[in-house]
Design a protein around this motif. Structure first.
Motif, PDB file in Angstrom:
ATOM      1  N   ASN A   1       0.799  -1.217   0.000  1.00 19.34           N
ATOM      2  CA  ASN A   1       0.000   0.000   0.000  1.00 19.34           C
ATOM      3  C   ASN A   1       0.836   1.273   0.000  1.00 19.34           C
ATOM      4  O   ASN A   1       0.301   2.363   0.056  1.00 19.34           O
ATOM      5  CB  ASN A   1      -0.925   0.013   1.218  1.00 19.34           C
ATOM      6  N   SER A   2       2.163   1.148  -0.050  1.00 25.13           N
ATOM      7  CA  SER A   2       3.004   2.335   0.009  1.00 25.13           C
ATOM      8  C   SER A   2       3.043   3.040  -1.339  1.00 25.13           C
ATOM      9  O   SER A   2       2.844   2.444  -2.387  1.00 25.13           O
ATOM     10  CB  SER A   2       4.413   1.967   0.456  1.00 25.13           C
ATOM     11  N   THR A   3       3.323   4.315  -1.275  1.00 25.05           N
ATOM     12  CA  THR A   3       3.396   5.147  -2.468  1.00 25.05           C
ATOM     13  C   THR A   3       4.723   4.894  -3.180  1.00 25.05           C
ATOM     14  O   THR A   3       5.777   4.900  -2.552  1.00 25.05           O
ATOM     15  CB  THR A   3       3.303   6.630  -2.068  1.00 25.05           C
ATOM     16  N   PRO A   4       4.698   4.669  -4.497  1.00 27.50           N
ATOM     17  CA  PRO A   4       5.951   4.440  -5.230  1.00 27.50           C
ATOM     18  C   PRO A   4       6.846   5.686  -5.203  1.00 27.50           C
ATOM     19  O   PRO A   4       6.366   6.815  -5.087  1.00 27.50           O
ATOM     20  CB  PRO A   4       5.509   4.134  -6.657  1.00 27.50           C
ATOM     21  N   ALA A   5       8.119   5.463  -5.342  1.00 25.78           N
ATOM     22  CA  ALA A   5       9.099   6.554  -5.266  1.00 25.78           C
ATOM     23  C   ALA A   5       8.850   7.662  -6.303  1.00 25.78           C
ATOM     24  O   ALA A   5       8.912   8.848  -5.947  1.00 25.78           O
ATOM     25  CB  ALA A   5      10.505   5.994  -5.405  1.00 25.78           C
ATOM     26  N   PRO A   6       8.559   7.356  -7.575  1.00 20.70           N
ATOM     27  CA  PRO A   6       8.332   8.448  -8.531  1.00 20.70           C
ATOM     28  C   PRO A   6       7.145   9.337  -8.147  1.00 20.70           C
ATOM     29  O   PRO A   6       7.199  10.559  -8.300  1.00 20.70           O
ATOM     30  CB  PRO A   6       8.069   7.737  -9.858  1.00 20.70           C
ATOM     31  N   VAL A   7       6.088   8.731  -7.618  1.00 19.23           N
ATOM     32  CA  VAL A   7       4.919   9.514  -7.206  1.00 19.23           C
ATOM     33  C   VAL A   7       5.259  10.357  -5.981  1.00 19.23           C
ATOM     34  O   VAL A   7       4.887  11.528  -5.890  1.00 19.23           O
ATOM     35  CB  VAL A   7       3.708   8.591  -6.925  1.00 19.23           C
ATOM     36  N   MET A   8       5.994   9.767  -5.049  1.00 18.81           N
ATOM     37  CA  MET A   8       6.405  10.499  -3.853  1.00 18.81           C
ATOM     38  C   MET A   8       7.297  11.685  -4.226  1.00 18.81           C
ATOM     39  O   MET A   8       7.113  12.800  -3.730  1.00 18.81           O
ATOM     40  CB  MET A   8       7.151   9.560  -2.899  1.00 18.81           C
ATOM     41  N   VAL A   9       8.251  11.456  -5.116  1.00 19.23           N
ATOM     42  CA  VAL A   9       9.148  12.533  -5.551  1.00 19.23           C
ATOM     43  C   VAL A   9       8.358  13.624  -6.266  1.00 19.23           C
ATOM     44  O   VAL A   9       8.577  14.818  -6.036  1.00 19.23           O
ATOM     45  CB  VAL A   9      10.268  11.972  -6.454  1.00 19.23           C
TER      46      VAL A   9
END
Length: 154
Positions: free
Chosen positions: A11-19
């Motif tokens: 359920n965690s947010t992927p790194a590209p979306v977080m960035v």
């Protein structure tokens, strides 16, 4: 216990979306702080006063503030996985780019947020160069497979 960790990881947010989300928030907030630092209180008050002189300037000024808040809202919603936040940011960028190009070329007035230049090609080039960071954020939201899967799953 390992099942709980697997569910949390899924359920965690992927790194590209977080960035991308953090970049939207950081660039918008830092640009306001840098502008306020560069102009100072008197120039900000003068800018607001000049913007309030005519209805069209006032509407453009209010619209710019609403776009700023809308972009921040989109950043927070896309971090939670909302596809509406992603597409809302796209729409905001199209509106901003369209207004900046039309105001800079002289097609619409008032030209509160216009880019100076000698020729139309130079103006368009400078405007597009200012939007490169936003284009990179859009690429982070739409190109990586993890980003597409994250928004498709929600």
């Amino acid at each position: 216990m390992s099942e709980t960790l697997k569910n949390a990881m899924a359920n965690s947010t992927p790194a590209p979306v977080m960035v991308a989300g953090i970049a939207i928030i950081a660039t918008r907030c830092l640009s306001v702080l840098m502008l306020a630092n560069e102009l100072g209180y008197d120039e900000i008050a003068n800018f607001v006063h000049r913007s309030a002189q005519a209805w069209d300037s006032t509407l453009i000024f209010i619209a710019s503030q609403l776009i700023f808040l809308f972009e921040l809202r989109c950043a927070f919603t896309l971090l939670r996985g909302s596809n509406r936040g992603r597409w809302g940011y796209v729409v905001a960028q199209i509106i901003v780019l369209g207004y900046m190009l039309m105001a800079s070329v002289g097609w619409i007035y008032p030209e509160i947020f216009s880019i100076p230049g000698e020729t139309n090609a130079q103006i368009i080039h400078h405007t597009l160069m200012q939007k490169v960071p936003d284009a990179l954020v859009l690429l982070l939201l739409f190109v990586p497979a993890s980003s597409r899967a994250f928004f498709r799953a929600r």
